[in-house]
Write a protein that holds these residues in place. Structure first.
Motif, PDB file in Angstrom:
ATOM      1  N   ASP A 215       0.826  -1.202   0.000  1.00 48.30           N
ATOM      2  CA  ASP A 215       0.000   0.000   0.000  1.00 48.30           C
ATOM      3  C   ASP A 215       0.865   1.259   0.000  1.00 48.30           C
ATOM      4  O   ASP A 215       0.661   2.189   0.797  1.00 48.30           O
ATOM      5  CB  ASP A 215      -0.939   0.000   1.208  1.00 48.30           C
ATOM      6  N   GLU A 216       1.853   1.281  -0.898  1.00 49.15           N
ATOM      7  CA  GLU A 216       2.742   2.429  -1.036  1.00 49.15           C
ATOM      8  C   GLU A 216       2.607   3.012  -2.440  1.00 49.15           C
ATOM      9  O   GLU A 216       2.348   2.300  -3.407  1.00 49.15           O
ATOM     10  CB  GLU A 216       4.193   2.029  -0.768  1.00 49.15           C
ATOM     11  N   GLU A 217       2.803   4.316  -2.536  1.00 54.99           N
ATOM     12  CA  GLU A 217       2.715   4.997  -3.820  1.00 54.99           C
ATOM     13  C   GLU A 217       4.053   4.922  -4.555  1.00 54.99           C
ATOM     14  O   GLU A 217       5.115   4.777  -3.936  1.00 54.99           O
ATOM     15  CB  GLU A 217       2.323   6.463  -3.616  1.00 54.99           C
ATOM     16  N   GLN A 218       3.985   5.040  -5.888  1.00 53.90           N
ATOM     17  CA  GLN A 218       5.202   5.108  -6.683  1.00 53.90           C
ATOM     18  C   GLN A 218       6.043   6.312  -6.238  1.00 53.90           C
ATOM     19  O   GLN A 218       5.537   7.415  -6.068  1.00 53.90           O
ATOM     20  CB  GLN A 218       4.861   5.244  -8.170  1.00 53.90           C
ATOM     21  N   GLY A 219       7.327   6.076  -5.998  1.00 56.08           N
ATOM     22  CA  GLY A 219       8.225   7.129  -5.562  1.00 56.08           C
ATOM     23  C   GLY A 219       8.286   7.308  -4.060  1.00 56.08           C
ATOM     24  O   GLY A 219       9.089   8.100  -3.560  1.00 56.08           O
ATOM     25  N   GLU A 220       7.450   6.563  -3.317  1.00 54.87           N
ATOM     26  CA  GLU A 220       7.442   6.668  -1.850  1.00 54.87           C
ATOM     27  C   GLU A 220       7.735   5.316  -1.202  1.00 54.87           C
ATOM     28  O   GLU A 220       7.263   5.030  -0.103  1.00 54.87           O
ATOM     29  CB  GLU A 220       6.087   7.206  -1.383  1.00 54.87           C
ATOM     30  N   GLU A 221       8.541   4.514  -1.859  1.00 55.71           N
ATOM     31  CA  GLU A 221       8.831   3.160  -1.377  1.00 55.71           C
ATOM     32  C   GLU A 221       9.683   3.192  -0.102  1.00 55.71           C
ATOM     33  O   GLU A 221      10.665   3.941  -0.017  1.00 55.71           O
ATOM     34  CB  GLU A 221       9.572   2.368  -2.458  1.00 55.71           C
ATOM     35  N   SER A 222       9.303   2.386   0.856  1.00 55.52           N
ATOM     36  CA  SER A 222      10.075   2.274   2.091  1.00 55.52           C
ATOM     37  C   SER A 222      11.217   1.272   1.959  1.00 55.52           C
ATOM     38  O   SER A 222      12.135   1.265   2.794  1.00 55.52           O
ATOM     39  CB  SER A 222       9.158   1.854   3.251  1.00 55.52           C
ATOM     40  N   GLN A 223      11.174   0.442   0.921  1.00 58.58           N
ATOM     41  CA  GLN A 223      12.218  -0.564   0.707  1.00 58.58           C
ATOM     42  C   GLN A 223      12.841  -0.373  -0.675  1.00 58.58           C
ATOM     43  O   GLN A 223      12.182  -0.598  -1.689  1.00 58.58           O
ATOM     44  CB  GLN A 223      11.633  -1.971   0.801  1.00 58.58           C
ATOM     45  N   PRO A 224      14.100   0.023  -0.740  1.00 56.35           N
ATOM     46  CA  PRO A 224      14.764   0.157  -2.042  1.00 56.35           C
ATOM     47  C   PRO A 224      15.191  -1.196  -2.591  1.00 56.35           C
ATOM     48  O   PRO A 224      15.319  -2.175  -1.855  1.00 56.35           O
ATOM     49  CB  PRO A 224      15.987   1.021  -1.730  1.00 56.35           C
ATOM     50  N   THR A 225      15.402  -1.220  -3.895  1.00 63.02           N
ATOM     51  CA  THR A 225      15.945  -2.431  -4.525  1.00 63.02           C
ATOM     52  C   THR A 225      17.334  -2.178  -5.094  1.00 63.02           C
ATOM     53  O   THR A 225      17.987  -3.097  -5.582  1.00 63.02           O
ATOM     54  CB  THR A 225      15.043  -2.911  -5.681  1.00 63.02           C
ATOM     55  N   PHE A 226      17.801  -0.928  -5.032  1.00 66.35           N
ATOM     56  CA  PHE A 226      19.065  -0.565  -5.670  1.00 66.35           C
ATOM     57  C   PHE A 226      19.761   0.514  -4.853  1.00 66.35           C
ATOM     58  O   PHE A 226      19.108   1.440  -4.352  1.00 66.35           O
ATOM     59  CB  PHE A 226      18.790  -0.051  -7.093  1.00 66.35           C
ATOM     60  N   TYR A 227      21.084   0.382  -4.719  1.00 69.23           N
ATOM     61  CA  TYR A 227      21.885   1.381  -4.024  1.00 69.23           C
ATOM     62  C   TYR A 227      22.972   1.867  -4.982  1.00 69.23           C
ATOM     63  O   TYR A 227      23.940   1.146  -5.258  1.00 69.23           O
ATOM     64  CB  TYR A 227      22.507   0.791  -2.757  1.00 69.23           C
ATOM     65  N   TRP A 228      22.779   3.087  -5.483  1.00 66.56           N
ATOM     66  CA  TRP A 228      23.710   3.644  -6.453  1.00 66.56           C
ATOM     67  C   TRP A 228      25.107   3.768  -5.847  1.00 66.56           C
ATOM     68  O   TRP A 228      25.268   4.209  -4.710  1.00 66.56           O
ATOM     69  CB  TRP A 228      23.195   5.009  -6.922  1.00 66.56           C
ATOM     70  N   LEU A 229      26.115   3.330  -6.594  1.00 56.99           N
ATOM     71  CA  LEU A 229      27.509   3.322  -6.157  1.00 56.99           C
ATOM     72  C   LEU A 229      27.713   2.462  -4.910  1.00 56.99           C
ATOM     73  O   LEU A 229      28.674   2.657  -4.165  1.00 56.99           O
ATOM     74  CB  LEU A 229      28.014   4.749  -5.895  1.00 56.99           C
ATOM     75  N   LEU A 230      26.782   1.519  -4.692  1.00 64.23           N
ATOM     76  CA  LEU A 230      26.872   0.592  -3.551  1.00 64.23           C
ATOM     77  C   LEU A 230      26.825   1.321  -2.209  1.00 64.23           C
ATOM     78  O   LEU A 230      27.347   0.824  -1.213  1.00 64.23           O
ATOM     79  CB  LEU A 230      28.158  -0.251  -3.641  1.00 64.23           C
ATOM     80  N   LYS A 231      26.167   2.480  -2.163  1.00 68.63           N
ATOM     81  CA  LYS A 231      26.103   3.270  -0.938  1.00 68.63           C
ATOM     82  C   LYS A 231      24.668   3.321  -0.416  1.00 68.63           C
ATOM     83  O   LYS A 231      23.733   3.574  -1.172  1.00 68.63           O
ATOM     84  CB  LYS A 231      26.621   4.683  -1.191  1.00 68.63           C
ATOM     85  N   LEU A 232      24.513   3.119   0.895  1.00 67.47           N
ATOM     86  CA  LEU A 232      23.186   3.091   1.502  1.00 67.47           C
ATOM     87  C   LEU A 232      22.463   4.425   1.388  1.00 67.47           C
ATOM     88  O   LEU A 232      21.233   4.477   1.420  1.00 67.47           O
ATOM     89  CB  LEU A 232      23.295   2.680   2.975  1.00 67.47           C
ATOM     90  N   GLU A 233      23.224   5.522   1.255  1.00 68.71           N
ATOM     91  CA  GLU A 233      22.578   6.833   1.176  1.00 68.71           C
ATOM     92  C   GLU A 233      22.063   7.145  -0.234  1.00 68.71           C
ATOM     93  O   GLU A 233      21.525   8.240  -0.456  1.00 68.71           O
ATOM     94  CB  GLU A 233      23.547   7.935   1.640  1.00 68.71           C
ATOM     95  N   ASN A 234      22.211   6.206  -1.170  1.00 73.13           N
ATOM     96  CA  ASN A 234      21.734   6.422  -2.535  1.00 73.13           C
ATOM     97  C   ASN A 234      20.726   5.337  -2.937  1.00 73.13           C
ATOM     98  O   ASN A 234      20.972   4.560  -3.855  1.00 73.13           O
ATOM     99  CB  ASN A 234      22.907   6.412  -3.526  1.00 73.13           C
ATOM    100  N   PRO A 235      19.576   5.268  -2.262  1.00 73.97           N
ATOM    101  CA  PRO A 235      18.622   4.191  -2.556  1.00 73.97           C
ATOM    102  C   PRO A 235      17.621   4.556  -3.657  1.00 73.97           C
ATOM    103  O   PRO A 235      17.191   5.701  -3.779  1.00 73.97           O
ATOM    104  CB  PRO A 235      17.900   4.024  -1.220  1.00 73.97           C
ATOM    105  N   PHE A 236      17.265   3.557  -4.451  1.00 77.96           N
ATOM    106  CA  PHE A 236      16.216   3.704  -5.462  1.00 77.96           C
ATOM    107  C   PHE A 236      15.403   2.419  -5.515  1.00 77.96           C
ATOM    108  O   PHE A 236      15.806   1.386  -4.972  1.00 77.96           O
ATOM    109  CB  PHE A 236      16.816   4.008  -6.843  1.00 77.96           C
ATOM    110  N   HIS A 237      14.279   2.479  -6.185  1.00 78.98           N
ATOM    111  CA  HIS A 237      13.418   1.305  -6.338  1.00 78.98           C
ATOM    112  C   HIS A 237      13.273   1.041  -7.837  1.00 78.98           C
ATOM    113  O   HIS A 237      12.328   1.503  -8.476  1.00 78.98           O
ATOM    114  CB  HIS A 237      12.053   1.561  -5.687  1.00 78.98           C
ATOM    115  N   LEU A 238      14.234   0.307  -8.406  1.00 77.66           N
ATOM    116  CA  LEU A 238      14.326   0.122  -9.856  1.00 77.66           C
ATOM    117  C   LEU A 238      13.790  -1.216 -10.342  1.00 77.66           C
ATOM    118  O   LEU A 238      13.529  -1.377 -11.537  1.00 77.66           O
ATOM    119  CB  LEU A 238      15.788   0.242 -10.315  1.00 77.66           C
ATOM    120  N   ASP A 239      13.645  -2.180  -9.455  1.00 76.96           N
ATOM    121  CA  ASP A 239      13.270  -3.541  -9.833  1.00 76.96           C
ATOM    122  C   ASP A 239      11.807  -3.771  -9.468  1.00 76.96           C
ATOM    123  O   ASP A 239      11.344  -3.348  -8.406  1.00 76.96           O
ATOM    124  CB  ASP A 239      14.167  -4.545  -9.120  1.00 76.96           C
ATOM    125  N   HIS A 240      11.101  -4.477 -10.349  1.00 76.43           N
ATOM    126  CA  HIS A 240       9.650  -4.571 -10.189  1.00 76.43           C
ATOM    127  C   HIS A 240       9.121  -5.941 -10.589  1.00 76.43           C
ATOM    128  O   HIS A 240       9.733  -6.658 -11.387  1.00 76.43           O
ATOM    129  CB  HIS A 240       8.955  -3.502 -11.040  1.00 76.43           C
TER     130      HIS A 240
END
Length: 232
Positions: free
Chosen positions: A174-199
């Motif tokens: 029950d989360e909106e697109q762009g407001e994910e609480s769980q990322p699937t990707f960390y840019w440059l392998l850093k926790l401070e760069n989370p995204f949700h790219l996998d679906h």
């Protein structure tokens, strides 16, 4: 049936030993090498029932299944879109493995358009239907700063809704697109760069459990977290 999708950040012939601990029936793996070139007997044994696509033998996408799972490649022309593997599973349902990787200059906005184009080209083929599963590394997150990318992600979601498919993570949590609480990707392998790219896209209720891998386990192997799910 249990399915895993994961962008392994290459070198899958080594990291597959960790992902198979999930004991899945099917693995949809992005950035993996073609098993035909592997010298690893263990990897070849794992990859005894598979389909693979890619322009680079070291970095493509594969669908790997247990020996007792029947996967049949469906004859759909990708028309230069990268990368898609359409298969029929156990004569029961269709599965589309995805790793959007457009060979274009304006890549950020084009990632979701690759999926929309593939759908538009084949929506009347009979392959796309409400019982199917679509999963993989979409490279799509509406929170990316590129506004046209965000609009194209929403357009892609709207197109897939025509056959009754929803983004399963967002539906179950029950989360909106762009407001994910769980990322699937960390840019440059850093926790401070989370995204949700996998679906994972499926009809509501088709998937009974979906889990995103924990970074403490997976970040040492890849910048993507695996998505593990079970279907009815």
């Amino acid at each position: 049936m249990k399915i895993v999708t994961w962008n392994c950040l290459q070198n899958f012939k080594k990291s597959f030993e960790e992902i198979i601990k999930e004991e899945a029936d099917i693995y949809v793996i992005q950035e993996c090498e073609n098993p035909e070139i592997s010298k690893s007997e263990e990897f070849k044994e794992f990859a005894s029932n598979y389909y693979w696509v890619g322009d680079n033998v070291q970095k493509g996408m594969g669908i790997f299944a247990r020996d007792d799972v029947k996967i049949e490649l469906v004859d759909l022309d990708d028309n230069g879109l990268r990368y898609f593997i359409p298969v029929r599973v156990n004569d029961s349902f269709n599965l589309l493995g995805v790793w959007t990787n457009p060979n274009l200059k304006n890549k950020i906005s084009e990632y979701p358009n690759e999926i929309t184009r593939y759908y538009e080209q084949h929506k009347d083929s009979g392959f796309f239907n409400e019982k199917m599963i679509i999963c993989g590394d979409f490279n799509c997150d509406v929170s990316l700063k590129n506004k046209s990318h965000g609009r194209n992600v929403l357009k892609m979601i709207d197109k897939l809704s025509e056959i009754g498919l929803v983004d399963t993570y967002h539906y179950l949590n029950d989360e909106e697109q762009g407001e994910e609480s769980q990322p699937t990707f960390y840019w440059l392998l850093k926790l401070e760069n989370p995204f949700h790219l996998d679906h994972v896209f499926a009809a509501p209720g088709r998937i009974k459990r979906l889990e995103i891998g924990d970074h403490e386990r997976w970040l040492g192997l890849s910048d993507h977290m695996p998505i593990i799910f079970e279907i009815e």
